[in-house]
Design a protein around this motif. Sequence first.
Motif, PDB file in Angstrom:
ATOM      1  N   VAL A  71       0.823  -1.224  -0.026  1.00 39.86           N
ATOM      2  CA  VAL A  71      -0.109  -0.095  -0.049  1.00 39.86           C
ATOM      3  C   VAL A  71       0.910   1.247   0.059  1.00 39.86           C
ATOM      4  CG1 VAL A  71      -1.736   1.446   1.194  1.00 39.86           C
ATOM      5  CG2 VAL A  71      -1.956  -1.273   1.245  1.00 39.86           C
ATOM      6  N   VAL A  72       0.689   2.282  -1.018  1.00 37.68           N
ATOM      7  CA  VAL A  72       1.589   3.214  -1.097  1.00 37.68           C
ATOM      8  C   VAL A  72       0.479   4.421  -0.979  1.00 37.68           C
ATOM      9  CG1 VAL A  72       3.388   2.503  -2.645  1.00 37.68           C
ATOM     10  CG2 VAL A  72       1.423   3.240  -3.735  1.00 37.68           C
ATOM     11  N   GLY A  73      -0.650   4.397  -0.627  1.00 42.34           N
ATOM     12  CA  GLY A  73      -1.508   5.483  -0.440  1.00 42.34           C
ATOM     13  C   GLY A  73      -2.916   4.872  -0.166  1.00 42.34           C
ATOM     14  N   ALA A  74      -3.540   5.556   0.730  1.00 42.31           N
ATOM     15  CA  ALA A  74      -5.025   5.132   1.166  1.00 42.31           C
ATOM     16  C   ALA A  74      -5.959   6.462   1.367  1.00 42.31           C
ATOM     17  CB  ALA A  74      -5.161   4.349   2.333  1.00 42.31           C
ATOM     18  N   TYR A  75      -7.018   6.322   0.980  1.00 41.98           N
ATOM     19  CA  TYR A  75      -7.733   7.470   0.899  1.00 41.98           C
ATOM     20  C   TYR A  75      -9.208   7.447   1.220  1.00 41.98           C
ATOM     21  CZ  TYR A  75      -3.527   8.463  -2.048  1.00 41.98           C
ATOM     22  OH  TYR A  75      -2.569   8.330  -2.486  1.00 41.98           O
ATOM     23  N   THR A  76     -10.018   8.340   1.772  1.00 41.31           N
ATOM     24  CA  THR A  76     -11.290   8.344   1.969  1.00 41.31           C
ATOM     25  C   THR A  76     -11.789   8.900   0.826  1.00 41.31           C
ATOM     26  OG1 THR A  76     -11.518  10.143   3.268  1.00 41.31           O
ATOM     27  CG2 THR A  76     -11.532   8.031   4.405  1.00 41.31           C
ATOM     28  N   VAL A  77     -12.973   8.588   0.113  1.00 35.00           N
ATOM     29  CA  VAL A  77     -13.321   9.136  -0.905  1.00 35.00           C
ATOM     30  C   VAL A  77     -15.016   9.436  -0.905  1.00 35.00           C
ATOM     31  CG1 VAL A  77     -11.534   8.095  -2.544  1.00 35.00           C
ATOM     32  CG2 VAL A  77     -13.666   6.663  -2.230  1.00 35.00           C
ATOM     33  N   SER A  78     -15.348  10.316  -1.971  1.00 38.65           N
ATOM     34  CA  SER A  78     -16.840  10.400  -1.922  1.00 38.65           C
ATOM     35  C   SER A  78     -17.333   9.249  -3.023  1.00 38.65           C
ATOM     36  CB  SER A  78     -17.223  11.692  -2.819  1.00 38.65           C
ATOM     37  OG  SER A  78     -16.748  11.868  -4.024  1.00 38.65           O
ATOM     38  N   GLY A  79     -18.476   8.978  -3.231  1.00 41.74           N
ATOM     39  CA  GLY A  79     -19.079   7.827  -4.140  1.00 41.74           C
ATOM     40  C   GLY A  79     -19.658   6.563  -3.355  1.00 41.74           C
ATOM     41  N   GLU A  80     -19.538   5.431  -3.971  1.00 42.23           N
ATOM     42  CA  GLU A  80     -20.019   4.294  -3.487  1.00 42.23           C
ATOM     43  C   GLU A  80     -18.898   3.682  -2.510  1.00 42.23           C
ATOM     44  OE1 GLU A  80     -21.312   1.504  -6.188  1.00 42.23           O
ATOM     45  OE2 GLU A  80     -22.110   3.092  -7.645  1.00 42.23           O
ATOM     46  N   ALA A  81     -17.754   3.665  -3.009  1.00 39.48           N
ATOM     47  CA  ALA A  81     -16.675   3.064  -2.136  1.00 39.48           C
ATOM     48  C   ALA A  81     -16.561   4.056  -0.874  1.00 39.48           C
ATOM     49  CB  ALA A  81     -15.289   3.223  -2.860  1.00 39.48           C
ATOM     50  N   ASP A  82     -15.930   3.138   0.228  1.00 40.82           N
ATOM     51  CA  ASP A  82     -15.786   3.699   1.394  1.00 40.82           C
ATOM     52  C   ASP A  82     -14.095   4.362   1.481  1.00 40.82           C
ATOM     53  OD1 ASP A  82     -17.993   3.243   3.307  1.00 40.82           O
ATOM     54  OD2 ASP A  82     -17.296   1.206   2.661  1.00 40.82           O
ATOM     55  N   ALA A  83     -13.320   3.652   0.552  1.00 39.59           N
ATOM     56  CA  ALA A  83     -11.952   4.058   0.722  1.00 39.59           C
ATOM     57  C   ALA A  83     -11.168   3.804  -0.599  1.00 39.59           C
ATOM     58  CB  ALA A  83     -11.170   3.491   1.787  1.00 39.59           C
ATOM     59  N   LEU A  84     -10.212   4.250  -1.023  1.00 39.31           N
ATOM     60  CA  LEU A  84      -9.425   3.988  -2.099  1.00 39.31           C
ATOM     61  C   LEU A  84      -7.925   3.766  -1.869  1.00 39.31           C
ATOM     62  CD1 LEU A  84      -9.615   3.844  -5.541  1.00 39.31           C
ATOM     63  CD2 LEU A  84      -8.810   6.238  -5.427  1.00 39.31           C
ATOM     64  N   VAL A  85      -7.450   2.636  -2.270  1.00 45.66           N
ATOM     65  CA  VAL A  85      -6.137   2.216  -1.720  1.00 45.66           C
ATOM     66  C   VAL A  85      -5.640   2.009  -2.985  1.00 45.66           C
ATOM     67  CG1 VAL A  85      -4.855   0.414  -0.814  1.00 45.66           C
ATOM     68  CG2 VAL A  85      -6.970   0.873   0.200  1.00 45.66           C
ATOM     69  N   HIS A  86      -4.212   2.655  -3.130  1.00 46.70           N
ATOM     70  CA  HIS A  86      -3.238   2.335  -4.200  1.00 46.70           C
ATOM     71  C   HIS A  86      -2.110   1.445  -3.756  1.00 46.70           C
ATOM     72  CE1 HIS A  86       0.030   4.792  -6.982  1.00 46.70           C
ATOM     73  NE2 HIS A  86      -0.269   3.763  -7.163  1.00 46.70           N
ATOM     74  N   LEU A  87      -2.006   0.373  -4.707  1.00 45.51           N
ATOM     75  CA  LEU A  87      -0.996  -0.501  -4.337  1.00 45.51           C
ATOM     76  C   LEU A  87      -0.131  -0.549  -5.372  1.00 45.51           C
ATOM     77  CD1 LEU A  87      -3.563  -3.765  -3.720  1.00 45.51           C
ATOM     78  CD2 LEU A  87      -2.282  -2.575  -2.007  1.00 45.51           C
ATOM     79  N   ARG A  88       1.308  -1.327  -4.990  1.00 46.92           N
ATOM     80  CA  ARG A  88       2.416  -1.373  -6.096  1.00 46.92           C
ATOM     81  C   ARG A  88       3.012  -2.801  -5.755  1.00 46.92           C
ATOM     82  NH1 ARG A  88       5.099   4.207  -5.908  1.00 46.92           N
ATOM     83  NH2 ARG A  88       4.028   5.276  -7.758  1.00 46.92           N
ATOM     84  N   ALA A  89       2.936  -3.632  -6.756  1.00 48.99           N
ATOM     85  CA  ALA A  89       3.654  -4.883  -6.589  1.00 48.99           C
ATOM     86  C   ALA A  89       4.659  -5.219  -7.508  1.00 48.99           C
ATOM     87  CB  ALA A  89       2.740  -5.904  -6.481  1.00 48.99           C
ATOM     88  N   ALA A  90       5.299  -6.416  -7.294  1.00 47.20           N
ATOM     89  CA  ALA A  90       6.353  -6.738  -8.427  1.00 47.20           C
ATOM     90  C   ALA A  90       5.685  -7.362  -9.533  1.00 47.20           C
ATOM     91  CB  ALA A  90       7.172  -7.874  -7.816  1.00 47.20           C
ATOM     92  N   ASP A  91       4.664  -7.982  -9.468  1.00 47.39           N
ATOM     93  CA  ASP A  91       3.947  -8.677 -10.597  1.00 47.39           C
ATOM     94  C   ASP A  91       2.521  -8.997 -10.431  1.00 47.39           C
ATOM     95  OD1 ASP A  91       4.121 -10.908  -9.072  1.00 47.39           O
ATOM     96  OD2 ASP A  91       5.910 -11.583 -10.111  1.00 47.39           O
ATOM     97  N   ILE A  92       1.800  -9.387 -11.341  1.00 47.87           N
ATOM     98  CA  ILE A  92       0.524  -9.597 -10.920  1.00 47.87           C
ATOM     99  C   ILE A  92       0.178 -10.837  -9.949  1.00 47.87           C
ATOM    100  CG2 ILE A  92      -1.724 -10.818 -12.117  1.00 47.87           C
ATOM    101  CD1 ILE A  92      -1.263  -7.885 -13.145  1.00 47.87           C
ATOM    102  N   ALA A  93       0.965 -11.659  -9.890  1.00 48.17           N
ATOM    103  CA  ALA A  93       0.989 -12.904  -8.721  1.00 48.17           C
ATOM    104  C   ALA A  93       0.947 -12.225  -7.493  1.00 48.17           C
ATOM    105  CB  ALA A  93       2.053 -13.949  -9.071  1.00 48.17           C
ATOM    106  N   HIS A  94       1.971 -11.079  -7.335  1.00 44.69           N
ATOM    107  CA  HIS A  94       2.355 -10.480  -6.034  1.00 44.69           C
ATOM    108  C   HIS A  94       1.141  -9.692  -5.741  1.00 44.69           C
ATOM    109  CE1 HIS A  94       5.032  -7.411  -3.816  1.00 44.69           C
ATOM    110  NE2 HIS A  94       4.250  -7.818  -3.080  1.00 44.69           N
ATOM    111  N   LEU A  95       0.649  -8.799  -6.882  1.00 47.06           N
ATOM    112  CA  LEU A  95      -0.542  -7.881  -6.587  1.00 47.06           C
ATOM    113  C   LEU A  95      -1.907  -8.848  -6.247  1.00 47.06           C
ATOM    114  CD1 LEU A  95      -2.103  -5.495  -7.027  1.00 47.06           C
ATOM    115  CD2 LEU A  95      -2.769  -5.792  -9.241  1.00 47.06           C
ATOM    116  N   GLU A  96      -2.127  -9.914  -6.768  1.00 50.94           N
ATOM    117  CA  GLU A  96      -3.031 -10.891  -6.329  1.00 50.94           C
ATOM    118  C   GLU A  96      -2.981 -11.143  -4.877  1.00 50.94           C
ATOM    119  OE1 GLU A  96      -5.582 -14.603  -7.622  1.00 50.94           O
ATOM    120  OE2 GLU A  96      -3.532 -14.560  -8.356  1.00 50.94           O
ATOM    121  N   ALA A  97      -1.770 -11.576  -4.413  1.00 45.59           N
ATOM    122  CA  ALA A  97      -1.547 -12.071  -3.031  1.00 45.59           C
ATOM    123  C   ALA A  97      -1.669 -10.816  -2.080  1.00 45.59           C
ATOM    124  CB  ALA A  97      -0.111 -12.468  -2.802  1.00 45.59           C
ATOM    125  N   ALA A  98      -1.220  -9.475  -2.533  1.00 40.88           N
ATOM    126  CA  ALA A  98      -1.681  -8.331  -1.743  1.00 40.88           C
ATOM    127  C   ALA A  98      -3.161  -7.884  -1.555  1.00 40.88           C
ATOM    128  CB  ALA A  98      -0.893  -6.964  -2.245  1.00 40.88           C
TER     129      ALA A  98
END
Length: 152
Positions: free
Chosen positions: A92-119
């Motif tokens: 997680v490189v950023g997390a934000y409360t937001v307007s709209g349907e979602a409660d929060a928006l999280v920005h993730l960075r990973a090495a690859d798709i498998a790492h992203l999926e695990a995160a």
Amino acid sequence: MQIDAVDQRIIALLVSDARASYADIGQRVSLSAPAVKRRVDRLRATGVIRGFTAVVDPAAVGWTTEAFVELFCAGRTTPPQIGVAARRHPEVVGAYTVSGEADALVHLRAADIAHLEAALERLRAEPFVTSTRSTIVLSRLVESPGVGPSAD
């Protein structure tokens, strides 16, 4: 605190290159190095400048896959609860409360798709998360290191 045009220019120059010397900045804003130092000290003391940091290229360390994840949370989940949980995940490189349907928006960075999926799976396992919606970043179009006017 009043921030004048010279302060704004100093801030922009520091955002552009936090390692610039007071003398270099002074040349660009027509002040002496000691005058720039006094202004930077004042900006730090008042909290306008909170610190200096290195900006690391994620590709250089192999974290080239990124996504934005909308979090949908149970009942009365508070922003501080979301923040504490987000900090537990190194991707997680950023997390934000937001307007709209979602409660929060999280920005993730990973090495690859498998790492992203695990995160994502670990994030989804947080007890208050009821569902997520993810958007994978294909390319970055604009990236700005800070706020304020351009240094040039």
